[in-house]
Design a protein around this motif. Structure first.
Motif, short mmCIF file in Angstrom:
data_model
loop_
_atom_site.label_atom_id
_atom_site.label_comp_id
_atom_site.label_asym_id
_atom_site.label_seq_id
_atom_site.Cartn_x
_atom_site.Cartn_y
_atom_site.Cartn_z
N ASN A 243 0.86 -1.19 0.00
CA ASN A 243 0.00 0.00 0.00
C ASN A 243 0.89 1.23 0.00
O ASN A 243 1.56 1.54 0.99
N SER B 101 -1.75 5.17 0.42
CA SER B 101 -3.10 5.52 -0.03
C SER B 101 -3.79 6.45 0.96
O SER B 101 -3.60 6.34 2.17
N SER C 150 -8.03 1.93 1.15
CA SER C 150 -7.42 0.76 0.51
C SER C 150 -6.85 -0.21 1.55
O SER C 150 -7.04 -1.44 1.44
N SER C 151 -6.16 0.31 2.55
CA SER C 151 -5.53 -0.55 3.55
C SER C 151 -6.54 -1.42 4.27
O SER C 151 -6.34 -2.63 4.45
N GLU D 251 2.83 -1.84 4.34
CA GLU D 251 2.53 -0.41 4.26
C GLU D 251 3.81 0.38 4.03
O GLU D 251 4.87 0.07 4.59
#
Length: 308
Positions: free
Chosen positions: A36, A39, A43-44, A61
């Motif tokens: 990710n 974002s 989204s996460s 992340e």
């Protein structure tokens, strides 16, 4: 094992269908690594729900560094002998990975497939983008065939790549934010022994959802210029044939067609590249009233008028 590496940026609306198409694969020995890329939507959280239901999915992340950096992190964290890069808004058919794995017989062969576009969330709009390169070819012949008109668009998700070939060729160039895929796959292919075509593998490429391809800021055009400079230099150094010279000239001519009159200093440099490669015979593709006007006042004047 096949490691599927996915960069994700603000794709909460699309990552679910993408992951569904992957977990539904007939080939099960896979891992899915999603990075990710900072974002700002949810989204996460959406990705985490998938991680909770399938142990093969892992979320990493990072702060926003771009798709190339995200793909590199995913690759470094992967364990598979075979690698597939897929964008977080695209889909693949259920047999793609199994059928491509069945064709792997060397650690310097890349397995390719078909692709086509669909728009928004409507798969009924899907249409295959039939190409002459849909056959098994040597790397230089694949490039000459796929990019003949100077349009080196490369879909990462159609390829299954041996890990050893990426180790040899190098990772994604994190300095690039436009045409990074073209630069990466050109480098990768020129280190490969063969591009093997899998006729039963299909990538569904989602169009009409934004992205960088339409950007004409100086930063983005500098990236495009740097990518194409690397591509054409490496191509010419690999094969100084007349066909490769023509292809390189066509690539630079298409760069001008696409972005003129933005960043005129880059346009002038591209013109010099075309001349150095012996000139291009490509004609600009315009439709409707623009085509009519171009016949009267020239395509450059039409592009200037549209750029205002």
């Amino acid at each position: 094992m096949v490691s599927i590496c996915i960069p994700a940026y603000n794709c909460a609306e699309y990552i679910g269908p993408c992951l569904q198409s992957i977990v539904n694969q007939s080939y099960h020995n896979i891992e899915i690594i999603i990075v990710n890329d900072g974002s700002t939507d949810n989204s996460s959280a959406v990705i985490q729900t998938w991680c909770n239901t399938d142990a093969r999915i892992r979320l990493i992340e990072q702060e926003n560094k771009g798709a190339a950096a995200a793909r590199n992190i995913a690759f470094r964290e992967s364990r598979g002998a075979l690698i597939k890069f897929i964008d977080g808004d695209d889909l693949i058919n259920p047999e793609m990975i199994q059928d491509q794995v069945n064709l792997v017989d060397s650690d310097d062969h890349i397995i390719s497939g078909k692709w086509g576009r669909f728009y928004g969330n409507d798969l009924s709009t899907f249409k295959l983008s039939t190409e002459a390169c849909w056959q098994t070819l040597t790397p230089i012949n694949w490039i000459l065939s796929a990019w003949e008109r100077g349009e080196p668009m490369t879909q990462p998700g159609i390829f299954l790549i041996p890990r050893k070939l990426i180790d040899k060729s190098g990772l994604w160039n994190e300095e690039l934010n436009l045409l990074d895929d073209t630069e990466f796959f050109n480098r990768l292919m020129l280190n490969a022994g063969l591009i093997v075509f899998c006729s039963t593998s299909v990538l569904y490429y989602r169009s009409g959802v934004g992205g960088l391809s339409g950007q004409v800021s100086r930063e983005h055009l500098l990236s495009a210029y740097a990518a194409l400079d690397g591509v054409t230099t490496l191509l010419y150094n690999s094969d100084k044939s007349e066909n490769v010279e023509k292809l390189c000239a066509n690539i630079w001519q298409t760069f001008i067609f696409n972005y003129y009159p933005a960043q005129m200093d880059l346009m002038e440099k591209a013109e010099q590249k075309i001349n150095a490669f012996g000139g291009s015979s490509l004609k600009i593709s315009l439709g409707g009233y623009s085509k009519f006007l171009a016949n009267l006042i020239g395509w450059k004047t039409v592009k200037k008028l549209k750029h205002r």
